[in-house]
Design a protein around this motif. Structure first.
Motif, PDB file in Angstrom:
ATOM      1  N   ARG A  11      81.936  42.391  94.017  1.00  0.00           N
ATOM      2  CA  ARG A  11      82.018  42.240  92.424  1.00  0.00           C
ATOM      3  C   ARG A  11      83.444  41.480  92.127  1.00  0.00           C
ATOM      4  N   TYR A  12      84.464  41.796  92.784  1.00  0.00           N
ATOM      5  CA  TYR A  12      85.621  41.365  92.484  1.00  0.00           C
ATOM      6  C   TYR A  12      85.678  39.763  92.827  1.00  0.00           C
TER       7      TYR A  12
ATOM      8  N   ARG B 296      83.972  37.786  90.655  1.00  0.00           N
ATOM      9  CA  ARG B 296      84.569  37.301  89.436  1.00  0.00           C
ATOM     10  C   ARG B 296      85.728  36.381  89.596  1.00  0.00           C
TER      11      ARG B 296
END
Length: 240
Positions: free
Chosen positions: A63-64, A67
């Protein structure tokens, strides 16, 4: 030098060899221990992040990475969506696969108890599943189709496996890729924007059923190390 991070044990029989291939091509390879939190600073230094496990720490890392624009194999969406067994079954049905019937109360016929998410493993008992899936056949022999996109085309390999009491699969043989099933696996890969996945098929009395998806396949027994390395390399400036 492009740096590729692997959420993987260095001695993994397939991804360890893939990492060696990439290192020989000039990539800097870093192994990130599965189950340990991955520091954001470690991800910031990567050209690409490869995940091989279905664990909460891996999802957070993916997820990071998504992003902040670090390329991933597979990404957060594909990995988490296909880790939900009901989403995966719906996806298989949408691309034309026949899937086993599902109930949320124990049926009066042969069934397999399932947990809702892949990372929950298998139920401790047959009455403890989040849902119940029709048992297509008793024979523990299944067919697994592995797909990997190298940035130019999607490569398929089919193997026949036998489920063991230990929970591990034993490769029985390599199989001829059936064109219709291969097309459906490719479409599933494309719909979820994945770089790699495997689909588990089983033969019923008169139909072939797709009964599970693995968004983090180990590729054991497929001989696809070069294809996997090509796919991962294509995420970077060196491999582009």
């Amino acid at each position: 030098m492009d740096r590729i991070g692997f959420i993987c044990e260095p001695e993994h029989p397939v991804f360890g060899a893939v990492a060696e291939r990439l290192s020989a091509r000039g990539f800097d390879v870093a192994f990130l221990r599965p189950g340990n939190p991955v520091a954001e600073a470690d991800i910031d230094d990567l050209a690409a992040l490869v995940n091989t496990t279905l664990r909460p720490e891996s999802f957070s890392a993916l997820r990071y990475a998504d992003r902040v624009g670090v390329e991933t194999w597979n990404g957060f969406f594909a990995t988490t969506a296909l880790s939900c067994r009901l989403v995966a079954l719906h996806g298989l049905e949408q691309v034309g696969c026949r899937v086993p019937t599902v109930w949320f109360e124990k049926p009066d016929c042969e069934y397999v108890a399932r947990t809702r998410y892949c990372w929950d493993g298998v139920p401790a008992g047959s009455d403890e599943g989040d849902f119940f899936q029709a048992r297509v056949r008793e024979d523990p022999v299944e067919y697994k189709y592995f797909a990997v996109d190298d940035g130019r085309e999607t490569h398929l390999r089919a193997i026949r496996v036998r489920s063991e009491v230990s929970g591990l699969d034993r490769v029985v043989s390599e199989e001829t890729v059936e064109v219709t099933l291969a097309a459906r696996v490719r479409e599933l890969l494309d719909r979820f924007g994945a770089r790699a996945l495997s689909v588990e098929f089983v033969e019923g009395e008169s139909e072939v059923y797709a009964q599970a998806v693995d968004p983090a396949p180990g590729f054991a027994g497929t001989g696809m190390e070069r294809r996997v390395a090509d796919s991962i390399a294509s995420l970077t400036t060196i491999g582009a």
